[in-house]
Design a protein around this motif. Structure first.
Motif, short mmCIF file in Angstrom:
data_model
loop_
_atom_site.label_atom_id
_atom_site.label_comp_id
_atom_site.label_asym_id
_atom_site.label_seq_id
_atom_site.Cartn_x
_atom_site.Cartn_y
_atom_site.Cartn_z
N UNK A 54 28.58 47.70 96.35
CA UNK A 54 29.01 46.48 97.04
C UNK A 54 29.20 46.77 98.52
N UNK A 55 29.78 47.91 98.84
CA UNK A 55 29.97 48.29 100.24
C UNK A 55 28.62 48.42 100.94
N UNK A 56 27.64 48.98 100.24
CA UNK A 56 26.32 49.22 100.83
C UNK A 56 25.46 47.94 100.90
N UNK A 57 25.44 47.15 99.83
CA UNK A 57 24.52 46.01 99.74
C UNK A 57 25.18 44.64 99.73
N UNK A 58 26.49 44.61 99.56
CA UNK A 58 27.16 43.34 99.34
C UNK A 58 27.12 43.00 97.86
N UNK A 59 27.61 41.83 97.52
CA UNK A 59 27.61 41.38 96.13
C UNK A 59 26.29 40.65 95.89
#
Length: 134
Positions: A54-59
């Motif tokens: 989630x930190x890398x790509x978002x939700x």
């Protein structure tokens, strides 16, 4: 009269599912579902991996929630990870006009398709007043 069409899915709930709307929602407005067993969202290696993604790509996958109460039907871990990563908005399917029973049925449908409830999770749901397997 509500006719059952497939286990927990009544014809009225099926109609509401078909009319759901994909919307952008403020994460702060979303409420946890009281039927969600705590161990389904506990912090473990799988959750830490999700949070890193989630930190890398978002939700990426939308959550599902009741439009009237903003109660989650699916996506508790994604919302929790997004909150920890300071993400303010995400996509979600909004279901309008759900009764509490329909909300609980939709919660169970969405949360037991890939990962079945354990005995402890069934007991938690039963003690909260929800429907469980026979």
């Amino acid at each position: 009269m509500k006719k059952k069409t497939n286990g927990l899915m009544t014809s009225e709930l099926a109609r509401k599912v078909k009319s759901r709307q994909l919307v952008e929602v403020d994460i702060i407005k979303l409420n946890s579902n009281p039927m969600n067993p705590p161990e389904r969202t506990s912090s473990n290696q799988a959750y830490l991996t999700l949070k890193a993604k989630v930190r890398e790509y978002g939700v990426i996958n939308p959550v599902h929630f009741c439009g009237d109460t903003m109660t989650l039907c699916d996506g508790h871990r994604r919302v929790s990870a997004a909150r920890e990563c300071k993400i303010g908005k995400m996509l979600g399917y909004r279901y309008d006009g759900l009764t509490v029973k329909e909300r609980d049925s939709l919660f169970k449908i969405l949360n037991t398709t890939s990962v079945k409830y354990s005995g402890a999770q069934e007991l938690f749901t039963y003690l909260k007043g929800g429907e469980v397997s026979e």
